[in-house]
Design a protein around this motif. Structure first.
Motif, mmCIF file in Angstrom:
data_model
loop_
_atom_site.group_PDB
_atom_site.id
_atom_site.type_symbol
_atom_site.label_atom_id
_atom_site.label_comp_id
_atom_site.label_asym_id
_atom_site.label_seq_id
_atom_site.Cartn_x
_atom_site.Cartn_y
_atom_site.Cartn_z
ATOM 1 N N GLN A 134 5.643 8.910 -2.958
ATOM 2 C CA GLN A 134 4.826 9.693 -3.871
ATOM 3 C C GLN A 134 5.354 9.662 -5.306
ATOM 4 N N LYS A 135 6.676 9.638 -5.465
ATOM 5 C CA LYS A 135 7.250 9.637 -6.811
ATOM 6 C C LYS A 135 6.954 8.338 -7.561
ATOM 7 N N PRO A 146 0.962 -1.812 -4.887
ATOM 8 C CA PRO A 146 1.304 -2.102 -3.487
ATOM 9 C C PRO A 146 0.384 -1.405 -2.489
ATOM 10 N N SER A 147 -0.019 -0.176 -2.821
ATOM 11 C CA SER A 147 -0.893 0.564 -1.901
ATOM 12 C C SER A 147 -2.300 -0.015 -1.896
ATOM 13 N N MET A 177 -7.394 9.397 -1.340
ATOM 14 C CA MET A 177 -6.020 9.691 -0.921
ATOM 15 C C MET A 177 -5.028 9.391 -2.040
ATOM 16 N N ILE A 178 -5.199 8.246 -2.695
ATOM 17 C CA ILE A 178 -4.274 7.857 -3.771
ATOM 18 C C ILE A 178 -4.405 8.794 -4.964
ATOM 19 N N TYR A 179 -5.627 9.193 -5.268
ATOM 20 C CA TYR A 179 -5.841 10.122 -6.390
ATOM 21 C C TYR A 179 -5.172 11.469 -6.117
ATOM 22 N N PHE A 188 -6.829 4.649 -12.799
ATOM 23 C CA PHE A 188 -8.089 4.607 -12.065
ATOM 24 C C PHE A 188 -9.245 4.147 -12.948
ATOM 25 N N VAL A 189 -9.207 4.532 -14.210
ATOM 26 C CA VAL A 189 -10.273 4.106 -15.128
ATOM 27 C C VAL A 189 -10.272 2.592 -15.267
#
Length: 366
Positions: A134-135, A146-147, A177-179, A188-189
């Motif tokens: 998460q960090k 990577p995700s 989930m990532i957001y 994200f934009v």
């Protein structure tokens, strides 16, 4: 690790079983005419759906008693198995083609759709990754890419079938989930702009997708072709009025709306049970989503939270897209309505996912 278990969320169980019961009734009502014509058995689809529902409910209660962190331990194995199945489904002689999409593996009429199970496997794996990293998620290179790389690899393989609807649900769920994990909006934009460009490219690469978009904008441009389904769907919803024509009294299921027991089952429900019936189903979904979010927020660890958010996000996205398509608010895509639409893989997966959510609820502090 928290080891003290409590009782599962009873409201979630009741809501899920109520939706399932409504689904079984509507599958029979929507499919009886077509089943009689094609198989000389009005209960053909209903009996199979009841079988899938029984297996799914047994799986749900079994999984409800499997500690949810077990999925973190087996997440890598599960996603590898799903990738192998996605490859297998593309091999001639193994994969089965239906409606122009080679998405099934099975024997005869009984088959599974690996892309459906990839959604749940991806949620379990991504929840593991996000809880452990998460960090790093605020870093584009070390956390976000990577995700997303694995997500887009799975999406690409699903598109080879092709199955844009399932792929879209999976990607949308993972983005949620990532957001929620704390990724930067600026990232994200940028990725959103790239995603829109890619989505447009996917549409332009297949003529039938272009026709779906044009039929969404103006279904009457081709009322007997690409606009046929949405027009017939609206013809079903409109006459339903406030109370509907009555259970079993649909007119559109008489060979007007193609295979009404699957993606467009909500249209038949609205025709027979009216605004009241449609609203009742939407309220049930709202209760399910409310309980799911509460469970995820009260989970004792990050993995449980991300896993819960992923499951409830997947259900919410499918409900929004399906009802949006049926009511003409979105272009036609092959996405089922959770717990209601006919389909073994989808129904079993959803009930298994609720089972995981119920296990998280046994440890949640809410």
């Amino acid at each position: 690790m928290v080891t003290q278990r409590t009782t599962p969320d009873i409201i979630l169980i009741i809501t899920t079983l109520t939706l399932l019961a409504v689904g079984l009734i509507m599958v029979y009502s929507a499919s009886a005419v077509w089943a009689t014509y094609k198989f000389d058995d009005s209960f053909f689809f209903a009996k199979r759906q009841l079988l899938f529902a029984s297996v799914g409910v047994i799986a749900m209660f079994f999984i409800m008693n499997v500690d949810y962190w077990t999925w973190r331990t087996w997440a890598k194995v599960l996603i590898i198995i799903c990738f192998v199945l996605l490859v297998a489904v593309l091999i001639p002689g193994i994969g089965m083609e239906r409606n122009g999409s080679q998405s099934w593996i099975g024997v005869g009429a009984f088959s599974i759709q690996p892309s459906e199970f990839m959604k749940l496997a991806m949620i379990a794996f991504l929840a593991k990754y996000l809880s452990e990293n998460q960090k790093k998620i605020t870093s584009f290179k070390k956390g976000l890419m990577p995700s997303l790389s694995l997500v887009f690899l799975a999406f690409g393989m699903i598109m080879l079938q092709p199955d844009l609807g399932t792929g879209t649900v999976m990607v949308g769920t993972c983005v949620v989930m990532i957001y929620v994990s704390g990724a930067r909006i600026s990232h994200f934009v940028g990725l959103g702009l790239i995603g829109v460009a890619g989505f447009v490219a996917l549409i332009l690469s297949a003529p039938y997708r272009i026709k779906r978009i044009t039929s969404f904008l103006d279904p009457w441009e081709d009322p007997l072709g690409t606009g046929f389904q949405i027009i017939q769907s609206l013809y079903a919803i409109g006459p339903g009025g406030l109370f509907g024509l009555g259970l079993g009294q649909s007119r559109q299921k008489f060979f007007y709306l193609p295979e009404p027991q699957t993606d467009f089952i909500f249209a038949i429900l609205a025709e027979e049970l009216g605004f009241i019936g449609g609203s009742f189903v939407i309220i049930l979904f709202s209760i399910l989503l409310w309980r799911g979010v509460r469970i995820a927020l009260g989970a004792p660890d990050l993995y449980g939270s991300f896993l819960g958010i992923g499951i409830i996000g997947m259900i919410a996205i499918q409900v929004i897209i399906n009802i949006g398509v049926v009511t003409g608010l979105m272009p036609v895509t092959g996405i089922t309505l959770p717990f209601l639409s006919y389909g073994g893989s989808s129904l079993t997966l959803m009930l298994m996912a609720v089972g995981v959510l119920l296990n998280i609820s046994r440890y949640s502090r809410y």
